[in-house]
Design a protein around this motif. Structure first.
Motif, PDB file in Angstrom:
ATOM      1  N   LYS A  11       0.801  -1.226   0.000  1.00 37.47           N
ATOM      2  CA  LYS A  11       0.000   0.000   0.000  1.00 37.47           C
ATOM      3  C   LYS A  11       0.836   1.279   0.000  1.00 37.47           C
ATOM      4  O   LYS A  11       0.527   2.200  -0.757  1.00 37.47           O
ATOM      5  CB  LYS A  11      -0.968  -0.008   1.188  1.00 37.47           C
ATOM      6  CG  LYS A  11      -2.056  -1.046   1.060  1.00 37.47           C
ATOM      7  CD  LYS A  11      -2.942  -1.075   2.289  1.00 37.47           C
ATOM      8  CE  LYS A  11      -3.979  -2.167   2.186  1.00 37.47           C
ATOM      9  NZ  LYS A  11      -4.794  -2.253   3.406  1.00 37.47           N
ATOM     10  N   PRO A  12       1.897   1.374   0.818  1.00 40.85           N
ATOM     11  CA  PRO A  12       2.684   2.612   0.762  1.00 40.85           C
ATOM     12  C   PRO A  12       3.303   2.863  -0.609  1.00 40.85           C
ATOM     13  O   PRO A  12       3.421   4.008  -1.045  1.00 40.85           O
ATOM     14  CB  PRO A  12       3.780   2.402   1.818  1.00 40.85           C
ATOM     15  CG  PRO A  12       3.194   1.417   2.772  1.00 40.85           C
ATOM     16  CD  PRO A  12       2.354   0.516   1.919  1.00 40.85           C
ATOM     17  N   VAL A  13       3.659   1.809  -1.319  1.00 38.90           N
ATOM     18  CA  VAL A  13       4.221   1.950  -2.667  1.00 38.90           C
ATOM     19  C   VAL A  13       3.141   2.456  -3.616  1.00 38.90           C
ATOM     20  O   VAL A  13       3.401   3.294  -4.480  1.00 38.90           O
ATOM     21  CB  VAL A  13       4.832   0.616  -3.157  1.00 38.90           C
ATOM     22  CG1 VAL A  13       5.260   0.707  -4.609  1.00 38.90           C
ATOM     23  CG2 VAL A  13       6.000   0.216  -2.271  1.00 38.90           C
ATOM     24  N   LYS A  14       1.918   1.965  -3.440  1.00 35.22           N
ATOM     25  CA  LYS A  14       0.805   2.444  -4.265  1.00 35.22           C
ATOM     26  C   LYS A  14       0.600   3.941  -4.056  1.00 35.22           C
ATOM     27  O   LYS A  14       0.416   4.700  -5.017  1.00 35.22           O
ATOM     28  CB  LYS A  14      -0.482   1.698  -3.915  1.00 35.22           C
ATOM     29  CG  LYS A  14      -0.475   0.233  -4.274  1.00 35.22           C
ATOM     30  CD  LYS A  14      -1.766  -0.415  -3.822  1.00 35.22           C
ATOM     31  CE  LYS A  14      -1.739  -1.916  -3.979  1.00 35.22           C
ATOM     32  NZ  LYS A  14      -2.997  -2.549  -3.544  1.00 35.22           N
ATOM     33  N   VAL A  15       0.636   4.369  -2.791  1.00 34.03           N
ATOM     34  CA  VAL A  15       0.479   5.792  -2.473  1.00 34.03           C
ATOM     35  C   VAL A  15       1.613   6.584  -3.118  1.00 34.03           C
ATOM     36  O   VAL A  15       1.373   7.601  -3.774  1.00 34.03           O
ATOM     37  CB  VAL A  15       0.451   6.017  -0.946  1.00 34.03           C
ATOM     38  CG1 VAL A  15       0.543   7.497  -0.609  1.00 34.03           C
ATOM     39  CG2 VAL A  15      -0.803   5.403  -0.337  1.00 34.03           C
ATOM     40  N   ALA A  16       2.849   6.130  -2.929  1.00 33.23           N
ATOM     41  CA  ALA A  16       4.005   6.836  -3.486  1.00 33.23           C
ATOM     42  C   ALA A  16       3.906   6.943  -5.001  1.00 33.23           C
ATOM     43  O   ALA A  16       4.140   8.016  -5.569  1.00 33.23           O
ATOM     44  CB  ALA A  16       5.302   6.125  -3.080  1.00 33.23           C
ATOM     45  N   ASP A  17       3.543   5.856  -5.652  1.00 36.86           N
ATOM     46  CA  ASP A  17       3.441   5.863  -7.113  1.00 36.86           C
ATOM     47  C   ASP A  17       2.368   6.835  -7.597  1.00 36.86           C
ATOM     48  O   ASP A  17       2.575   7.572  -8.561  1.00 36.86           O
ATOM     49  CB  ASP A  17       3.156   4.458  -7.645  1.00 36.86           C
ATOM     50  CG  ASP A  17       4.343   3.516  -7.517  1.00 36.86           C
ATOM     51  OD1 ASP A  17       5.469   3.996  -7.242  1.00 36.86           O
ATOM     52  OD2 ASP A  17       4.144   2.295  -7.679  1.00 36.86           O
ATOM     53  N   GLU A  18       1.220   6.847  -6.923  1.00 41.56           N
ATOM     54  CA  GLU A  18       0.131   7.735  -7.331  1.00 41.56           C
ATOM     55  C   GLU A  18       0.496   9.194  -7.107  1.00 41.56           C
ATOM     56  O   GLU A  18       0.289  10.039  -7.981  1.00 41.56           O
ATOM     57  CB  GLU A  18      -1.150   7.391  -6.562  1.00 41.56           C
ATOM     58  CG  GLU A  18      -2.324   8.295  -6.884  1.00 41.56           C
ATOM     59  CD  GLU A  18      -2.769   8.259  -8.339  1.00 41.56           C
ATOM     60  OE1 GLU A  18      -3.352   9.264  -8.796  1.00 41.56           O
ATOM     61  OE2 GLU A  18      -2.553   7.240  -9.024  1.00 41.56           O
TER      62      GLU A  18
END
Length: 117
Positions: A11-18
Motif C-alpha cells: 500500500k505505501p508503494v501504491k500511495v508513493a506511485d500515485e
C-alpha cells in the motif's frame, strides 16, 4: 480513488506511485500536497500508510516534510528556498553542539586516563 485488489504492490508503494504521478502531471501547481488525512480518505488507507508512502517520496528527494505545515514538492523554488536557510542554520547549530560534546568527552577521557575524576 481506489486501487485494484489484484495489485500486488504494498500500500505505501501504491500511495508513493500515485502521488509521484500526480506531481509529474502538475496536479499540485502550488507545490503543496494535500494533508495526509485528506490523502488517506481519498485513497482509503490508514494515515500511517499514507505517511509511509510519502516517506518513500521524501527518501527520493521528490518531496519534503515541513513538520506541521505539511508536505511540499522539493523542486518548488518558492517553498524550497524558503526552507533551506532554516536547514542550513540547524545543521550549523548541530555541528557546534557535536563539537562541544566531543571536546567534553575528550576532557573527561583525559581526566580518567591521568587518574583524575
Amino acid at each position: 480513488m481506489s486501487f485494484a485488489a489484484s495489485d500486488p504492490r504494498p500500500k505505501p508503494v501504491k500511495v508513493a506511485d500515485e502521488v509521484r504521478e500526480r506531481i509529474r502531471s502538475g496536479v499540485y501547481p502550488d507545490g503543496k500536497l494535500p494533508t495526509t488525512r485528506e490523502l488517506a480518505k481519498e485513497f482509503g488507507f490508514a494515515g500511517q500508510t499514507v505517511r509511509d508512502g510519502l516517506g518513500v517520496l521524501v527518501g527520493e528527494g521528490l518531496i519534503f516534510s515541513a513538520g506541521n505545515r505539511g508536505y511540499f514538492i522539493a523542486g518548488d523554488t518558492d517553498v524550497s528556498s524558503a526552507r533551506k536557510p532554516d536547514v542550513v542554520e540547524e545543521i550549523k547549530e548541530m555541528r557546534l553542539q557535536i563539537q562541544a560534546l566531543t571536546e567534553r568527552v575528550a576532557a573527561l577521557e583525559e581526566g580518567t586516563a591521568s587518574g583524575g575524576a
